[in-house]
Scaffold this motif. Structure first.
Motif, PDB file in Angstrom:
ATOM      1  N   ILE A 174      -4.292   2.996 -10.109  1.00 36.90           N
ATOM      2  CA  ILE A 174      -3.645   2.862 -11.412  1.00 36.90           C
ATOM      3  C   ILE A 174      -2.149   2.632 -11.238  1.00 36.90           C
ATOM      4  N   ALA A 175      -1.561   3.174 -10.166  1.00 38.46           N
ATOM      5  CA  ALA A 175      -0.157   2.899  -9.859  1.00 38.46           C
ATOM      6  C   ALA A 175       0.032   1.416  -9.551  1.00 38.46           C
ATOM      7  N   ALA A 176      -0.905   0.859  -8.770  1.00 39.18           N
ATOM      8  CA  ALA A 176      -0.837  -0.567  -8.435  1.00 39.18           C
ATOM      9  C   ALA A 176      -0.976  -1.426  -9.684  1.00 39.18           C
ATOM     10  N   LEU A 177      -1.866  -1.021 -10.582  1.00 40.40           N
ATOM     11  CA  LEU A 177      -2.042  -1.765 -11.827  1.00 40.40           C
ATOM     12  C   LEU A 177      -0.772  -1.706 -12.663  1.00 40.40           C
ATOM     13  N   GLY A 178      -0.087  -0.557 -12.626  1.00 40.11           N
ATOM     14  CA  GLY A 178       1.180  -0.440 -13.334  1.00 40.11           C
ATOM     15  C   GLY A 178       2.230  -1.374 -12.773  1.00 40.11           C
ATOM     16  N   VAL A 179       2.304  -1.467 -11.449  1.00 35.76           N
ATOM     17  CA  VAL A 179       3.270  -2.361 -10.809  1.00 35.76           C
ATOM     18  C   VAL A 179       3.021  -3.811 -11.227  1.00 35.76           C
ATOM     19  N   LYS A 180       1.755  -4.153 -11.432  1.00 32.69           N
ATOM     20  CA  LYS A 180       1.404  -5.545 -11.739  1.00 32.69           C
ATOM     21  C   LYS A 180       1.661  -5.934 -13.191  1.00 32.69           C
ATOM     22  N   PHE A 219       0.830  -1.204   0.000  1.00 33.79           N
ATOM     23  CA  PHE A 219       0.000   0.000   0.000  1.00 33.79           C
ATOM     24  C   PHE A 219       0.868   1.258   0.000  1.00 33.79           C
ATOM     25  N   ILE A 220       1.903   1.269   0.839  1.00 36.98           N
ATOM     26  CA  ILE A 220       2.808   2.426   0.898  1.00 36.98           C
ATOM     27  C   ILE A 220       3.523   2.617  -0.429  1.00 36.98           C
ATOM     28  N   LEU A 221       3.945   1.515  -1.049  1.00 32.42           N
ATOM     29  CA  LEU A 221       4.606   1.590  -2.360  1.00 32.42           C
ATOM     30  C   LEU A 221       3.717   2.292  -3.371  1.00 32.42           C
ATOM     31  N   CYS A 222       2.453   1.877  -3.459  1.00 33.48           N
ATOM     32  CA  CYS A 222       1.532   2.471  -4.426  1.00 33.48           C
ATOM     33  C   CYS A 222       1.252   3.939  -4.097  1.00 33.48           C
ATOM     34  N   CYS A 223       1.159   4.269  -2.808  1.00 33.97           N
ATOM     35  CA  CYS A 223       0.931   5.656  -2.400  1.00 33.97           C
ATOM     36  C   CYS A 223       2.118   6.549  -2.786  1.00 33.97           C
ATOM     37  N   VAL A 224       3.325   6.034  -2.596  1.00 39.09           N
ATOM     38  CA  VAL A 224       4.526   6.808  -2.948  1.00 39.09           C
ATOM     39  C   VAL A 224       4.587   7.040  -4.456  1.00 39.09           C
ATOM     40  N   ILE A 225       4.250   6.021  -5.237  1.00 37.78           N
ATOM     41  CA  ILE A 225       4.230   6.176  -6.699  1.00 37.78           C
ATOM     42  C   ILE A 225       3.195   7.225  -7.105  1.00 37.78           C
ATOM     43  N   PHE A 255       9.219  -5.287 -10.729  1.00 35.62           N
ATOM     44  CA  PHE A 255      10.018  -6.348 -10.096  1.00 35.62           C
ATOM     45  C   PHE A 255       9.544  -6.653  -8.667  1.00 35.62           C
ATOM     46  N   LEU A 256       8.738  -5.778  -8.080  1.00 30.65           N
ATOM     47  CA  LEU A 256       8.249  -5.995  -6.715  1.00 30.65           C
ATOM     48  C   LEU A 256       6.912  -6.729  -6.674  1.00 30.65           C
ATOM     49  N   VAL A 257       6.338  -7.038  -7.844  1.00 35.27           N
ATOM     50  CA  VAL A 257       5.001  -7.602  -7.855  1.00 35.27           C
ATOM     51  C   VAL A 257       4.947  -8.982  -7.211  1.00 35.27           C
ATOM     52  N   ASP A 258       6.048  -9.726  -7.255  1.00 27.91           N
ATOM     53  CA  ASP A 258       6.079 -11.063  -6.656  1.00 27.91           C
ATOM     54  C   ASP A 258       6.706 -11.070  -5.269  1.00 27.91           C
ATOM     55  N   ASN A 259       7.059  -9.902  -4.768  1.00 27.83           N
ATOM     56  CA  ASN A 259       7.624  -9.820  -3.420  1.00 27.83           C
ATOM     57  C   ASN A 259       6.533 -10.115  -2.397  1.00 27.83           C
ATOM     58  N   PRO A 260       6.714 -11.125  -1.553  1.00 33.44           N
ATOM     59  CA  PRO A 260       5.654 -11.497  -0.601  1.00 33.44           C
ATOM     60  C   PRO A 260       5.276 -10.377   0.359  1.00 33.44           C
ATOM     61  N   LYS A 261       6.176  -9.436   0.593  1.00 34.71           N
ATOM     62  CA  LYS A 261       5.868  -8.320   1.487  1.00 34.71           C
ATOM     63  C   LYS A 261       4.948  -7.294   0.831  1.00 34.71           C
ATOM     64  N   LEU A 283      -1.182   8.946 -16.225  1.00 33.71           N
ATOM     65  CA  LEU A 283      -0.182   8.346 -17.108  1.00 33.71           C
ATOM     66  C   LEU A 283       1.158   8.223 -16.397  1.00 33.71           C
ATOM     67  N   TYR A 284       1.540   9.248 -15.642  1.00 37.05           N
ATOM     68  CA  TYR A 284       2.787   9.176 -14.880  1.00 37.05           C
ATOM     69  C   TYR A 284       2.747   8.035 -13.871  1.00 37.05           C
ATOM     70  N   ALA A 285       1.605   7.884 -13.192  1.00 38.40           N
ATOM     71  CA  ALA A 285       1.467   6.805 -12.199  1.00 38.40           C
ATOM     72  C   ALA A 285       1.618   5.438 -12.849  1.00 38.40           C
ATOM     73  N   LEU A 286       1.046   5.293 -14.054  1.00 41.98           N
ATOM     74  CA  LEU A 286       1.175   4.032 -14.783  1.00 41.98           C
ATOM     75  C   LEU A 286       2.631   3.724 -15.114  1.00 41.98           C
ATOM     76  N   LEU A 287       3.304   4.708 -15.685  1.00 43.63           N
ATOM     77  CA  LEU A 287       4.673   4.480 -16.154  1.00 43.63           C
ATOM     78  C   LEU A 287       5.641   4.261 -14.987  1.00 43.63           C
ATOM     79  N   ILE A 288       5.480   5.048 -13.917  1.00 44.68           N
ATOM     80  CA  ILE A 288       6.344   4.847 -12.751  1.00 44.68           C
ATOM     81  C   ILE A 288       6.044   3.491 -12.120  1.00 44.68           C
ATOM     82  N   GLY A 289       4.769   3.129 -12.069  1.00 46.14           N
ATOM     83  CA  GLY A 289       4.390   1.830 -11.514  1.00 46.14           C
ATOM     84  C   GLY A 289       5.010   0.669 -12.270  1.00 46.14           C
TER      85      GLY A 289
END
Length: 346
Positions: free
Chosen positions: A300-306, A23-29, A57-63, A46-52
């Protein structure tokens, strides 16, 4: 009382610890995207998508995975529900009958055109719905809302992200180019407002394009755009009912009926009604609108990370052609409606 009950903590922090890092990761993005947008211009979505995407690489991080999932699938519904405070039914009368018919027809025809073209291009119906809804209603917000009614699988997330990127790019291009069309065809204030508000995808770009020309055109364009945002309610209602059985099948809940009307959609309607009667102070409307925007940017940042660029590239040229064709279609349609109104009022 047993020893186990005495030793049981009042609050279970384990679930919070699972959610918090992602959650913090997505908020920071989202915060970084908003900062860049405020400082240098451009769409924060669009910026949130691209930064996400750069943090894929963090999408599979269990944390992080639990928090990212909640931001991508749950927080979006909060953002869509809160969009209701931006809509007042009484504003519709200012558009006139022809304006209402033209804007409502634009939404229906654009979605229908997108579904037909996606079939011709042999693309999945999910992409046709997402592209048509995003282009016809209110850009990325509509894409996220439509996505929440579709089966929640990996393909849905991939198509949602692609739609969001494409619609943000075309909407930004329209913000720059469409004011030139207004000048070329010598449109009046009401005509320019109807054209810009009825054809540009995202609210921010509509406001930008309108106020580039004049404050009066900006106000007229914003009013037309908010009617399109209001169309989100009946469209999502229809999709919720139409796709209910398929959504249950994909979600592995066949036999367990989902609610006919999701709670977030009920709250969307409640906020519209409350705002209509003026129960929400203007300052509160502004704050709630900002909260809605933050929820959608974080989602949308979270979707970008995924999602990874490799998966997007693998989809090929057809989705881009679909989004581009939708953009041209609704622009030509709204220009036709503008000239029709000129003939009727002559």
């Amino acid at each position: 009382m047993s020893t186990k009950q005495l030793q049981k903590p009042l609050f279970d922090f384990s679930s919070i610890q699972l959610i918090l890092p992602g959650f913090i990761l997505c908020c920071v993005i989202a915060a970084a995207a908003s900062f860049v947008s405020n400082q240098y211009g451009g769409p924060k979505f669009l910026y949130a998508l691209l930064i996400g995407i750069s943090f894929h690489f963090l999408v599979d991080n269990p944390k992080c995975v639990k928090g990212i999932e909640i931001c991508a699938k749950k927080l979006v519904r909060v953002g869509v529900a809160l969009l209701g405070v931006r809509i007042a039914i009484s504003d519709i009368s200012d558009l006139g009958l022809l304006g209402v018919v033209a804007l409502a027809g634009g939404v229906v025809l654009t979605i229908s055109f997108s579904m037909l073209l996606s079939r011709i291009l042999k693309l999945p119906y999910m992409l046709g719905l997402l592209a048509g809804g995003a282009t016809g209603i209110c850009g990325i917000s509509a894409a996220m809302a439509v996505s929440s009614t579709l089966p929640q699988n990996e393909d849905n997330e991939k198509y949602t992200l692609l739609t969001a990127i494409g619609v943000a790019a075309f909407s930004t291009a329209a913000m720059v180019l469409y004011p030139l069309i207004v000048g070329t065809f010598n449109l009046s204030v009401s005509e320019a407002g109807l054209f810009l508000g009825g054809s540009i995808h995202d609210v921010a770009q509509v406001v930008g394009a309108g106020y580039i020309i004049s404050p009066e055109v900006g106000d007229a364009a914003t009013l037309a755009k908010m009617f399109r945002v209001a169309m989100l309610m009946p469209v999502i209602m229809f999709l919720v009912v139409a796709l209910r059985s398929e959504r249950e099948k994909f979600d592995g809940k066949e036999g367990k009926r989902q609610p006919l009307i999701p709670f977030f959609l009920v709250m969307f309607a409640v906020f519209i009604i409350i705002n209509q009667f003026g129960f929400i102070p203007e300052a509160a409307v502004t704050q709630i609108s900002q909260l809605s925007s933050w929820c959608l940017v974080i989602s949308i940042a979270a979707l970008g990370v995924k999602t990874s660029f490799e998966k997007l590239i693998g989809l090929g040229w057809k989705p881009i052609a679909l989004l581009f064709s939708n953009t041209i279609f609704i622009a030509l349609y709204m220009l036709t409606m503008v000239y029709l109104s000129r003939v009727i009022n002559a």
